[in-house]
Structure formats: C-alpha cells, structure tokens
Design an enzyme around this catalytic site. Sequence first.
Site, PDB file in Angstrom:
ATOM      1  N   ASN A 168      25.338  16.071 -27.493  1.00  0.00           N
ATOM      2  CA  ASN A 168      26.407  15.086 -27.329  1.00  0.00           C
ATOM      3  C   ASN A 168      26.546  14.286 -28.606  1.00  0.00           C
ATOM      4  O   ASN A 168      25.589  14.073 -29.334  1.00  0.00           O
ATOM      5  CB  ASN A 168      26.117  14.122 -26.177  1.00  0.00           C
ATOM      6  CG  ASN A 168      27.324  13.255 -25.874  1.00  0.00           C
ATOM      7  OD1 ASN A 168      28.338  13.752 -25.380  1.00  0.00           O
ATOM      8  ND2 ASN A 168      27.267  11.973 -26.226  1.00  0.00           N
ATOM      9  N   TYR A 172      28.367   4.808 -30.802  1.00  0.00           N
ATOM     10  CA  TYR A 172      27.737   3.632 -30.210  1.00  0.00           C
ATOM     11  C   TYR A 172      27.242   2.746 -31.349  1.00  0.00           C
ATOM     12  O   TYR A 172      26.454   3.192 -32.170  1.00  0.00           O
ATOM     13  CB  TYR A 172      26.536   4.025 -29.337  1.00  0.00           C
ATOM     14  CG  TYR A 172      26.716   5.263 -28.478  1.00  0.00           C
ATOM     15  CD1 TYR A 172      27.736   5.340 -27.522  1.00  0.00           C
ATOM     16  CD2 TYR A 172      25.871   6.357 -28.621  1.00  0.00           C
ATOM     17  CE1 TYR A 172      27.874   6.473 -26.727  1.00  0.00           C
ATOM     18  CE2 TYR A 172      26.001   7.492 -27.829  1.00  0.00           C
ATOM     19  CZ  TYR A 172      27.012   7.548 -26.887  1.00  0.00           C
ATOM     20  OH  TYR A 172      27.145   8.675 -26.107  1.00  0.00           O
ATOM     21  N   ARG A 173      27.706   1.508 -31.374  1.00  0.00           N
ATOM     22  CA  ARG A 173      27.347   0.617 -32.480  1.00  0.00           C
ATOM     23  C   ARG A 173      25.834   0.408 -32.567  1.00  0.00           C
ATOM     24  O   ARG A 173      25.123   0.500 -31.558  1.00  0.00           O
ATOM     25  CB  ARG A 173      28.045  -0.729 -32.291  1.00  0.00           C
ATOM     26  CG  ARG A 173      27.427  -1.521 -31.155  1.00  0.00           C
ATOM     27  CD  ARG A 173      27.997  -2.925 -31.065  1.00  0.00           C
ATOM     28  NE  ARG A 173      27.264  -3.718 -30.114  1.00  0.00           N
ATOM     29  CZ  ARG A 173      27.820  -4.347 -29.071  1.00  0.00           C
ATOM     30  NH1 ARG A 173      29.116  -4.266 -28.843  1.00  0.00           N
ATOM     31  NH2 ARG A 173      27.075  -5.054 -28.268  1.00  0.00           N
ATOM     32  N   TRP A 186      24.266   2.358 -26.531  1.00  0.00           N
ATOM     33  CA  TRP A 186      24.978   3.271 -25.631  1.00  0.00           C
ATOM     34  C   TRP A 186      25.038   2.589 -24.277  1.00  0.00           C
ATOM     35  O   TRP A 186      24.040   2.232 -23.677  1.00  0.00           O
ATOM     36  CB  TRP A 186      24.351   4.660 -25.569  1.00  0.00           C
ATOM     37  CG  TRP A 186      22.874   4.754 -25.401  1.00  0.00           C
ATOM     38  CD1 TRP A 186      22.086   4.092 -24.493  1.00  0.00           C
ATOM     39  CD2 TRP A 186      21.992   5.585 -26.164  1.00  0.00           C
ATOM     40  NE1 TRP A 186      20.781   4.462 -24.644  1.00  0.00           N
ATOM     41  CE2 TRP A 186      20.683   5.382 -25.649  1.00  0.00           C
ATOM     42  CE3 TRP A 186      22.174   6.517 -27.194  1.00  0.00           C
ATOM     43  CZ2 TRP A 186      19.578   6.047 -26.157  1.00  0.00           C
ATOM     44  CZ3 TRP A 186      21.073   7.169 -27.693  1.00  0.00           C
ATOM     45  CH2 TRP A 186      19.799   6.927 -27.180  1.00  0.00           C
ATOM     46  N   GLU A 234      31.505  17.611 -28.490  1.00  0.00           N
ATOM     47  CA  GLU A 234      32.472  16.939 -29.359  1.00  0.00           C
ATOM     48  C   GLU A 234      32.737  17.765 -30.619  1.00  0.00           C
ATOM     49  O   GLU A 234      33.849  17.747 -31.154  1.00  0.00           O
ATOM     50  CB  GLU A 234      31.957  15.555 -29.779  1.00  0.00           C
ATOM     51  CG  GLU A 234      32.139  14.458 -28.734  1.00  0.00           C
ATOM     52  CD  GLU A 234      31.109  14.476 -27.620  1.00  0.00           C
ATOM     53  OE1 GLU A 234      30.158  15.271 -27.700  1.00  0.00           O
ATOM     54  OE2 GLU A 234      31.269  13.699 -26.656  1.00  0.00           O
ATOM     55  N   ASP A 283      33.568  -8.254 -30.151  1.00  0.00           N
ATOM     56  CA  ASP A 283      33.859  -6.918 -29.629  1.00  0.00           C
ATOM     57  C   ASP A 283      35.352  -6.616 -29.519  1.00  0.00           C
ATOM     58  O   ASP A 283      36.192  -7.466 -29.798  1.00  0.00           O
ATOM     59  CB  ASP A 283      33.186  -6.755 -28.268  1.00  0.00           C
ATOM     60  CG  ASP A 283      32.462  -5.423 -28.173  1.00  0.00           C
ATOM     61  OD1 ASP A 283      33.077  -4.401 -28.526  1.00  0.00           O
ATOM     62  OD2 ASP A 283      31.306  -5.412 -27.747  1.00  0.00           O
TER      63      ASP A 283
HETATM   64  C1  LIG Z   1      34.807   1.598 -33.029  1.00  0.00           C
HETATM   65  C2  LIG Z   1      34.217   1.984 -31.712  1.00  0.00           C
HETATM   66  C3  LIG Z   1      32.984   1.478 -31.322  1.00  0.00           C
HETATM   67  C4  LIG Z   1      32.422   1.814 -30.102  1.00  0.00           C
HETATM   68  N1  LIG Z   1      31.216   1.285 -29.759  1.00  0.00           N
HETATM   69  C5  LIG Z   1      30.622   1.653 -28.594  1.00  0.00           C
HETATM   70  C6  LIG Z   1      29.342   1.150 -28.248  1.00  0.00           C
HETATM   71  O1  LIG Z   1      28.745   0.353 -28.962  1.00  0.00           O
HETATM   72  N2  LIG Z   1      28.785   1.564 -27.080  1.00  0.00           N
HETATM   73  C7  LIG Z   1      29.417   2.450 -26.251  1.00  0.00           C
HETATM   74  O2  LIG Z   1      28.838   2.820 -25.233  1.00  0.00           O
HETATM   75  N3  LIG Z   1      30.644   2.932 -26.546  1.00  0.00           N
HETATM   76  C8  LIG Z   1      31.258   2.557 -27.700  1.00  0.00           C
HETATM   77  N4  LIG Z   1      32.494   3.044 -28.026  1.00  0.00           N
HETATM   78  C9  LIG Z   1      33.177   3.949 -27.075  1.00  0.00           C
HETATM   79  C10 LIG Z   1      32.560   5.332 -27.068  1.00  0.00           C
HETATM   80  O3  LIG Z   1      32.476   5.848 -28.365  1.00  0.00           O
HETATM   81  C11 LIG Z   1      33.382   6.266 -26.188  1.00  0.00           C
HETATM   82  O4  LIG Z   1      33.331   5.774 -24.872  1.00  0.00           O
HETATM   83  C12 LIG Z   1      32.923   7.705 -26.221  1.00  0.00           C
HETATM   84  O5  LIG Z   1      33.809   8.493 -25.474  1.00  0.00           O
HETATM   85  C13 LIG Z   1      31.546   7.898 -25.666  1.00  0.00           C
HETATM   86  O6  LIG Z   1      31.185   9.251 -25.778  1.00  0.00           O
HETATM   87  P1  LIG Z   1      30.242   9.963 -24.701  1.00  0.00           P
HETATM   88  O7  LIG Z   1      31.061  10.159 -23.452  1.00  0.00           O
HETATM   89  O8  LIG Z   1      29.876  11.259 -25.344  1.00  0.00           O
HETATM   90  O9  LIG Z   1      29.078   9.091 -24.453  1.00  0.00           O
HETATM   91  C14 LIG Z   1      33.094   2.701 -29.241  1.00  0.00           C
HETATM   92  C15 LIG Z   1      34.329   3.205 -29.624  1.00  0.00           C
HETATM   93  C16 LIG Z   1      34.901   2.856 -30.834  1.00  0.00           C
HETATM   94  C17 LIG Z   1      36.231   3.403 -31.211  1.00  0.00           C
HETATM   95 MN   LIG Z   2      30.345  13.264 -24.875  1.00  0.00          MN
END
Ligand SMILES: Cc1cc2nc3c(=O)[nH]c(=O)nc-3n(C[C@H](O)[C@H](O)[C@H](O)COP(=O)(O)O)c2cc1C
Ligand SMILES: [Mn+2]
Length: 482
Positions: A168, A172-173, A186, A234, A283
Amino acid sequence: MAYDDLRGFIRALEKNKQLKRIPFEVDPKLEIAEFADRSVKTGGPALLFERPKGSACPVLINAFASMRRMEIALEVDSVDEVAKRISEYLEMRMPEGIIGKLKMLPKLAEMGAFFPKIVSKGDCQELVKTDGFSLYDYPVLTCWPQDGGPFITLPMVFSRHPETGKRNCGMYRMQIFDERTTGMHWQTHKQGAEHYRRLVAEGKQTRMDVAVAIGSDPATMYSAILPLPPDLDEMMIAGFLRGSPVEMVKCKTVDLEVPANAEIVLEGYVELGEMRTEGPFGDHTGYYSLADQYPVFHVTCVTQRKEPIYATTIVGPPPMEDFYMGKAIERIFLPLMRMQIPEVRDMCLPAEGIFHNLMLISIRKSYPGHARKVMNAIWGLGQAMFTKCIVVVDEDVDVQNLSEVAWRALNNIDPERDIQFTMGPIDSLDHASRLADYGSKMGIDATRKWPGEGFTREWPDVIRMSPEVKQRVDQLWKKAGL
Ligand SMILES: Cc1cc2nc3c(=O)[nH]c(=O)nc-3n(C[C@H](O)[C@H](O)[C@H](O)COP(=O)(O)O)c2cc1C
Ligand SMILES: [Mn+2]
C-alpha cells in the site's frame, strides 16, 4: 510521454509558465508556508525555493495547486480525459466474434503496461546513508504558528499487508520529532493503520517495516492520495495514469520497494505499541487538528539523489493545493462511482466542504426514496463514508453551480421530512463529532417529492421564459441599444 521524475514535471511547469523560482533565502519555518498560501489564494504559480534557510535542498510547493497544473501533472488537456479513459475500461465487454476480440488486444496489451516494474538501480539510491544523517538536513516546513513542529506533508508511505503481502502507498503526514524519528499520522481508517493493526493482531513481530518516498513523477505522487479500494496497488494506478509502468527499486534495509525516481527515501520501522503525541497541525479543515497519540516512525537509513529537491505542500483554510488535488479526484472517480450508483449524474465537493463535509449530488430519480438510497450508498462507499452532509438534487440541477444548488435545495425541502440523520465512522480530522472517529451524518433529500413518497400536493415548475420570447427579445435588445 510520461514524466521521468519530479524534475521532468518541474520543467513542464516552467515551460507552461506555471512555476516561479525564488532565488533568495526564505525560512522553511512559516515563511515558505505564507508564500504558498498567498500564491494559491491569488491564482499564483508553483514555487521553487532555491535557497531555503538552513538546508542545501530546494523546496517545491504548490506544484498541483490549480486545475491547469493538475492537467500538466496528468498530461491531459482536461482531467475529464482521465475519467473518460477509466470509463472505456469499465465499459469493456467480452467482444463478439474474432474481429472484436482482435480489436480488444491493444487495449489489453495497454493494460499490461500499467503494472509496476522492478528495476535494479534507481536515482533515489545515488547516496545511501545508514549513519550520520539527520532529518533536520532537509527543509521540512513548519506550516502554521501553533504547529507541533516541522511536518513532512507530501510523503508516499509504503507498507505491506502482513496477510496478503500486498503493498500500500498512502500519503500520511509525518511530524519530525528528532534527527531520526517522526510521527506516523495514518488515521484509523487508512491502509497503513490497517497493516499495523493486522501485525499487532498476528503477534509475530514487534516492528513494522515502512519506507517513505518523497518527490517522484507527479502521477506517482498523486496516486498516494487516491481513495482506492484497500488492496488495489497505488503503483498500478500510477502506471495507468502516466501510461507507463512505475519503476520500483528494492529498499536497502527493509523488505519494500519504492519508486526508483524518488528524490529522497526514508527507510525504517514503526515499533508496534509505541505511541507518541503528534500535532497540533494546521490542517486542511482550516482548523488546527488537536494533538493526539500516533505511532512513531524510526528512520534507520536514508537514500537519496546527490542533490535532491524536497517536494511539499501546506494545507489550511480552503482553497489550498489539496483542493485542486481533490477536485481532480472528484472528476476522475465519478465514472467509478457511477458504476456502483448509476443513477448519479454528477457530483461536486465544494472547497468549503473540505472533501468530506459536503457532497452535492444530482440523480435521475426513478422510485420513491431514491435520494435516500443514494445517500446510504455513498455512506457505504470507501472513503466517501466520511461525507458529513450529502445534498441530493434532481438531474436538472447543475451541482457545479453552488448558487443554483442552494436556491433549488432550499426551495424543495420540508426540513423535518427531508433531512435524514445517520450514525457512522467520521473523518479523524472532524473536531465537532461527539467522539473521535464516530458521529452523525446528514443527508438532505432536495429532489422533487412524489405522491409515492406521500406528497399529494401539486409541485410547481421552475420559472423559465419561453424560447420564442427570448429569441424575439434578443433582437429587440440590440435595437434598444442595451
Ligand atoms: C496533502 C495531504 C495530506 C494528507 N495527510 C494525511 C494524513 O496525515 N493522514 C491520513 O490518514 N490521511 C492523509 N491524507 C489523505 C490520504 O492520503 C488519503 O485518504 C489516501 O487515500 C489514503 O490512502 P490509503 O487508503 O491507501 O490508506 C492526506 C492527503 C493529502 C492530499
Ligand atoms: Mn491504498
């Protein structure tokens, strides 16, 4: 032609007059963020800070921060082209007869070209540092005054599902805690968190391997934020978006692969059970998300290009860069949503709604209760489950026109009758829900009400002038010199 890497994207932005280089010193602590905020709010360009204070590494920000830049990133004239390409695949049926089957071959061959490819060498490993490195060498931004520290905001976080072995990549910041430790934000609904939970449940090991890539070609970076089904890679979607496979290279110290063209890679582990206070962080809600307990990422090896560029973003009061990334998601995912909810005509996620607070959706209504069926489907659809408020209108309402939606919806509702509340998972960033991650949602059925729904009064038409009169007045208008 797919971009080779972040640099190829930067060149394209520059060629299209979408990027400004800042040759003098600017502080990654708050100053770069203020530049980025002003630029995006005034329709300004992407920014490349060549001399961030305290680091030798240039900073790229706002590279995706307009629809034009999203088009350049995805190499299209309109992001609808991506949606159209997806629709073509979705509509692909087993063709009749041999000619039809032959015709399908190129499409299938194209599909094979999306799968990521393992390569033995990558620019992201020009330098390998297992010792003597510090995260403070990079110009990681402190974005807002009350932030808990500097945050890596545009990372591609890679992990593997312990049961299926599937990869995956999520964005996630990561808050920098010290030279070699960061937070791992996450959220509980995201795949990184699920991998972590599965590992804890298995109880076989104490650590989870994680690799973080920063800066890559734009489609690959963008793929990390897409709300994909859990087990969809991805990197495969990135290959589809860029029309060429993502080249992946094996990490040096963990059993994971990362995009070979990355600028910087952080390899390391998350110690299962170790939690630390993360945040606050200004945020994308426009509020600070409060400090909370999150896992800790220990960096054990850094690999990078000799002279890396640090790609980042800031989030905050909308519209910000992430709004444009989200707007493109809205367009690209519409055909996928329509595959499961075909009555949907269009949808809009207005900037003020921060992705998950407000969805405006138009439907072709066919039976009593149809609007409510659509709301429930959305609340059950991947990350759309977070949608706090859904407004459903009839298909003749243009949901991209917020004023039209407000006018029509407010006219059409009997609030007590047409507002539906439900309970369910809530986005972790929501500060108003009664509990973290759990609370209520609201759907507004703003469609025209039917007798089958108990509405027996007459329903009026929307006022529209007759076309003949319009035509005639078109001419008289000129005559009147108006
Ligand atoms: C700039 C930016 C920062 C993000 N930061 C976070 C974060 O800190 N934690 C989080 O869970 N999702 C964050 N997201 C959203 C996730 O990247 C998004 O939900 C993604 O689909 C998660 O992928 P996954 O389903 O593979 O976990 C962020 C998105 C963007 C555009
Ligand atoms: Mn995913």
